[in-house]
Scaffold this motif. Structure first.
Motif, short mmCIF file in Angstrom:
data_model
loop_
_atom_site.label_atom_id
_atom_site.label_comp_id
_atom_site.label_asym_id
_atom_site.label_seq_id
_atom_site.Cartn_x
_atom_site.Cartn_y
_atom_site.Cartn_z
N ILE A 178 0.86 -1.17 -0.17
CA ILE A 178 0.04 0.09 0.04
C ILE A 178 0.94 1.33 0.00
O ILE A 178 0.79 2.20 -0.64
N ALA A 179 1.82 1.27 0.76
CA ALA A 179 2.97 2.58 0.89
C ALA A 179 3.64 2.56 -0.51
O ALA A 179 3.67 3.70 -0.93
N LEU A 180 4.04 1.67 -1.15
CA LEU A 180 4.74 1.62 -2.49
C LEU A 180 3.53 2.27 -3.26
O LEU A 180 3.99 3.33 -4.11
N ALA A 181 2.35 1.97 -3.39
CA ALA A 181 1.44 2.35 -4.26
C ALA A 181 1.13 3.68 -4.16
O ALA A 181 0.79 4.66 -4.98
N GLU A 182 0.96 4.07 -2.66
CA GLU A 182 0.86 5.50 -2.56
C GLU A 182 1.85 6.38 -2.78
O GLU A 182 1.59 7.37 -3.50
N LEU A 196 10.17 -8.16 16.30
CA LEU A 196 11.09 -7.03 15.78
C LEU A 196 11.06 -6.63 14.51
O LEU A 196 10.95 -5.43 14.12
N PHE A 197 10.97 -7.62 13.64
CA PHE A 197 11.00 -7.22 12.25
C PHE A 197 9.88 -6.52 11.71
O PHE A 197 9.91 -5.61 10.99
N VAL A 198 8.61 -7.21 12.23
CA VAL A 198 7.37 -6.66 11.87
C VAL A 198 7.40 -5.24 12.73
O VAL A 198 6.65 -3.93 12.15
N GLY A 199 8.05 -4.99 13.78
CA GLY A 199 8.10 -3.50 14.52
C GLY A 199 8.90 -2.61 13.65
O GLY A 199 8.39 -1.40 13.72
N ILE A 200 9.97 -3.01 12.97
CA ILE A 200 10.78 -2.35 12.26
C ILE A 200 9.98 -1.91 11.16
O ILE A 200 10.04 -0.56 10.85
N ILE A 201 9.28 -2.75 10.36
CA ILE A 201 8.60 -2.33 9.23
C ILE A 201 7.47 -1.28 9.54
O ILE A 201 7.28 -0.22 8.87
N GLY A 202 6.75 -1.40 10.68
CA GLY A 202 5.83 -0.53 11.19
C GLY A 202 6.30 0.88 11.36
O GLY A 202 5.93 2.03 11.01
N PHE A 203 7.35 0.88 12.04
CA PHE A 203 8.05 2.19 12.42
C PHE A 203 8.78 2.97 11.23
O PHE A 203 8.33 4.01 11.00
N VAL A 204 9.36 2.35 10.16
CA VAL A 204 9.69 2.80 8.98
C VAL A 204 8.75 3.50 8.30
O VAL A 204 8.70 4.71 7.75
N LEU A 205 7.56 2.48 7.99
CA LEU A 205 6.66 3.07 7.20
C LEU A 205 5.83 4.10 7.98
O LEU A 205 5.23 5.28 7.24
N GLY A 206 5.56 4.35 9.34
CA GLY A 206 5.16 5.44 10.15
C GLY A 206 5.88 6.62 9.81
O GLY A 206 5.07 7.66 9.57
N ARG A 207 7.12 6.51 9.76
CA ARG A 207 8.06 7.57 9.66
C ARG A 207 7.88 8.20 8.19
O ARG A 207 7.60 9.57 7.89
N ALA A 266 -4.76 9.51 6.00
CA ALA A 266 -3.54 9.56 6.69
C ALA A 266 -3.59 9.37 8.20
O ALA A 266 -2.40 8.52 8.31
N PHE A 267 -4.39 9.68 8.88
CA PHE A 267 -4.57 9.22 10.30
C PHE A 267 -4.70 7.83 10.57
O PHE A 267 -3.95 7.40 11.04
N LYS A 268 -5.58 6.94 9.83
CA LYS A 268 -5.77 5.81 9.77
C LYS A 268 -4.58 4.91 9.55
O LYS A 268 -4.27 3.84 10.13
N ARG A 269 -4.09 5.27 8.37
CA ARG A 269 -2.74 4.74 7.91
C ARG A 269 -1.40 4.79 9.03
O ARG A 269 -0.85 3.90 9.15
N GLU A 302 -1.87 5.45 12.02
CA GLU A 302 -1.93 4.67 13.14
C GLU A 302 -1.88 3.40 13.03
O GLU A 302 -1.48 2.51 13.96
N ARG A 303 -2.21 2.69 11.69
CA ARG A 303 -1.97 1.12 11.49
C ARG A 303 -0.36 0.79 11.56
O ARG A 303 -0.06 -0.12 12.33
N SER A 304 0.49 2.08 11.03
CA SER A 304 1.78 1.38 11.01
C SER A 304 2.27 1.69 12.54
O SER A 304 3.00 0.77 12.93
N ASP A 305 1.72 2.68 13.42
CA ASP A 305 2.37 2.75 14.72
C ASP A 305 1.63 1.54 15.51
O ASP A 305 2.59 1.17 16.35
N PHE A 306 0.55 1.15 15.29
CA PHE A 306 -0.03 -0.21 16.02
C PHE A 306 0.94 -1.28 15.62
O PHE A 306 1.43 -2.06 16.56
N LEU A 307 1.29 -1.74 14.29
CA LEU A 307 2.30 -2.70 13.98
C LEU A 307 3.63 -2.27 14.82
O LEU A 307 4.11 -3.46 15.15
#
Length: 148
Positions: free
Chosen positions: A38-42, A119-130, A63-66, A68-73
């Motif tokens: 989704i992030a790449l398509a965006e 940790l891997f999923v957490g890293i993905i969520g953190f990077v996508l959120g930023r 934007a808020f929902k996406r 929030e989802r990244s932060d959740f991950l």
């Protein structure tokens, strides 16, 4: 001090948590892969379309929902990874005391696998959120400048 019955009940209850924790981690791993797509398509087409649409309120909601989802991950997956680490270590260490190294080996393998996956999923969520915060700020700034 706690009675042996209460410790036994607690041990059994915690033991039942391992399977749901593993399934939740696998679900979060799948969600993180979908979120990467989704992030790449965006980034390559969606943000330009939103910017051209001028729908600031709808974009802010999305934007808020996406984010929030990244932060959740980023927050929940490492917690689940830690749970998946600690839950099998109890029985594994008990097995070590009884000389059953195969049970300890399995417990350690599960513990390490869940830690790494969390940790891997957490890293993905953190990077996508930023990344998303930066992208969305740029689009919102551009949309606001277009309306002025």
């Amino acid at each position: 001090m706690l009675s042996s019955q209460s410790i036994g009940v607690m041990h059994h209850l915690v033991g039942f948590l391992l399977e749901p924790v593993i399934w939740a981690l696998m679900l979060f791993a799948a969600l993180s892969v979908i979120d990467i797509g989704i992030a790449l398509a965006e980034r390559f087409s969606g943000l330009k379309k939103w910017q051209q649409s001028g729908q600031t309120d709808a974009f802010e909601t999305l934007a808020f929902k996406r984010i929030e989802r990244s932060d959740f991950l980023a927050r929940i997956a490492p917690m689940l990874g830690l749970m998946g680490t600690l839950i099998p270590l109890g029985p594994g260490l008990s097995a070590l005391g009884n000389g059953e190294l195969s049970i300890l080996t399995t417990a350690m393998s599960v513990a390490f696998d869940t830690t790494v996956l969390g940790l891997f999923v957490g890293i993905i969520g953190f990077v996508l959120g930023r990344l998303r915060r930066r992208w969305y700020d740029e689009v919102l700034t551009s949309m606001e400048q277009a309306h002025d």
